[in-house]
Design an enzyme around this catalytic site. Structure first.
Site, short mmCIF file in Angstrom:
data_model
loop_
_atom_site.label_atom_id
_atom_site.label_comp_id
_atom_site.label_asym_id
_atom_site.label_seq_id
_atom_site.Cartn_x
_atom_site.Cartn_y
_atom_site.Cartn_z
CG HIS A 22 11.75 -66.19 -28.26
ND1 HIS A 22 11.00 -66.06 -29.41
CD2 HIS A 22 12.72 -65.24 -28.35
CE1 HIS A 22 11.51 -65.10 -30.17
NE2 HIS A 22 12.54 -64.57 -29.54
CG HIS A 99 14.45 -60.17 -27.62
ND1 HIS A 99 15.70 -60.49 -28.08
CD2 HIS A 99 13.63 -61.16 -28.06
CE1 HIS A 99 15.64 -61.64 -28.77
NE2 HIS A 99 14.39 -62.06 -28.77
C1 V0V Z 1 19.19 -50.79 -26.20
N1 V0V Z 1 18.56 -50.38 -25.08
C2 V0V Z 1 17.92 -51.43 -24.55
C3 V0V Z 1 18.19 -52.53 -25.40
N2 V0V Z 1 18.97 -52.08 -26.43
N3 V0V Z 1 17.16 -51.55 -23.45
C4 V0V Z 1 16.65 -52.76 -23.17
N4 V0V Z 1 16.84 -53.86 -23.96
C5 V0V Z 1 17.60 -53.77 -25.06
N5 V0V Z 1 17.80 -54.86 -25.82
C6 V0V Z 1 18.55 -49.03 -24.54
C7 V0V Z 1 19.91 -48.53 -24.18
O1 V0V Z 1 20.27 -48.95 -22.89
C8 V0V Z 1 19.70 -47.05 -24.28
O2 V0V Z 1 19.05 -46.57 -23.15
C9 V0V Z 1 18.77 -46.90 -25.46
O3 V0V Z 1 18.08 -48.15 -25.54
C10 V0V Z 1 19.50 -46.66 -26.78
O4 V0V Z 1 20.65 -47.48 -26.81
P1 V0V Z 1 21.53 -47.74 -28.11
O5 V0V Z 1 22.72 -48.54 -27.77
O6 V0V Z 1 21.73 -46.42 -28.82
O7 V0V Z 1 20.64 -48.67 -28.87
P2 V0V Z 1 20.12 -48.51 -30.33
O8 V0V Z 1 19.15 -47.37 -30.37
O9 V0V Z 1 21.25 -48.50 -31.27
O10 V0V Z 1 19.34 -49.88 -30.48
C11 V0V Z 1 18.28 -50.18 -29.71
C12 V0V Z 1 17.26 -50.86 -30.61
C13 V0V Z 1 18.00 -52.00 -31.32
C14 V0V Z 1 16.13 -51.39 -29.73
C15 V0V Z 1 16.70 -49.86 -31.62
O11 V0V Z 1 18.48 -52.93 -30.36
C16 V0V Z 1 17.18 -52.73 -32.33
O12 V0V Z 1 16.98 -52.28 -33.46
N6 V0V Z 1 16.66 -53.95 -31.95
C17 V0V Z 1 15.83 -54.76 -32.86
C18 V0V Z 1 16.62 -55.85 -33.52
C19 V0V Z 1 17.24 -56.81 -32.53
O13 V0V Z 1 17.34 -56.55 -31.37
N7 V0V Z 1 17.72 -57.98 -33.09
C20 V0V Z 1 18.36 -59.02 -32.28
C21 V0V Z 1 17.38 -60.09 -31.92
P3 V0V Z 1 19.39 -45.13 -22.51
O14 V0V Z 1 20.83 -45.18 -22.18
O15 V0V Z 1 19.07 -44.16 -23.62
O16 V0V Z 1 18.47 -45.05 -21.34
S1 V0V Z 1 16.93 -61.03 -33.34
C22 V0V Z 1 15.66 -62.10 -32.89
O17 V0V Z 1 15.18 -61.99 -31.70
C23 V0V Z 1 15.22 -63.03 -33.84
C24 V0V Z 1 15.87 -63.18 -35.17
C25 V0V Z 1 14.07 -63.91 -33.54
O18 V0V Z 1 13.62 -64.03 -32.42
O19 V0V Z 1 13.59 -64.58 -34.51
CO CO Z 2 13.88 -63.19 -30.54
#
Ligand code: V0V
Ligand code: CO
Length: 161
Positions: A22, A99
């Protein structure tokens, strides 16, 4: 983008990769987004769920039957002000592509292999995803700037193999 060379003994092949699962889109207004994709584009809502661990309200839509060969769009709206999704929306000043998820047969072994290759896999152990799946993520800095999700579907999920 930093690309880590694959160790030759692994052959550069992720075990059990089944295909694209997805695409996740972060939105501020879930109902408005559903109205666009369902009522205008004609996608069908195949699933709705609140994921309290991820702090998101989630809606899965598809143009097909929502099965493994159908496209799936996951709309995501934050359920808490301190969630990762809220941070994403604030940073971007609105919604956007959040994502891309790949289905794997075994999320633990896929995560382990990626970690062995020096890739930053976010969770030590998989967490609860949609429809009883188990999920993990690869940090966007290792993928060319797109957050990558790995999803292992629940064996009993009739929508997915
Ligand atoms: C942050 N950045 C991203 C991004 N989120 N880049 C592309 N796509 C994303 N989604 C970049 C941001 O622009 C910064 O780049 C850098 O990462 C750090 O930003 P931040 O705001 O400090 O972000 P963090 O470190 O707090 O969080 C980023 C991470 C976080 C990836 C660690 O989003 C995370 O833990 N994601 C996993 C959980 C998740 O996303 N859950 C929701 C979907 P620069 O400025 O440093 O270059 S749940 C789901 O899909 C489910 C339940 C399912 O499918 O079943
Ligand atoms: Co998802």
């Amino acid at each position: 983008m930093s690309m880590t060379p694959m160790p030759s003994d692994l052959g550069g092949v992720l075990p059990g990769l089944l295909g694209l699962d997805h695409v996740g889109v972060a939105v501020v207004d879930l109902e408005a987004a559903i109205a666009f994709y369902r009522d205008l584009l004609g996608l069908r809502v195949v699933h709705r769920e609140d994921n309290l661990d991820q702090q998101v309200a989630e809606v899965m839509l598809s143009s097909g039957d929502g099965g493994p060969d159908g496209d799936q769009l996951q709309l995501l709206m934050p359920l808490a002000e301190d969630s990762v999704l809220t941070r994403f929306l604030v940073r971007r000043g609105g919604g956007g592509l959040h994502h891309v998820a790949y289905a794997v047969s075994d999320v633990r072994s896929a995560s382990r292999v990626l970690r062995q290759c020096g890739v930053q896999v976010l969770y030590d152990a998989p967490r609860a995803g949609t429809r009883g799946s188990q999920i993990n993520f690869v940090h966007p800095k290792d993928t060319g700037g797109v957050l990558l999700e790995l999803v292992e579907h629940a064996a009993a999920d009739p929508h997915n193999g």
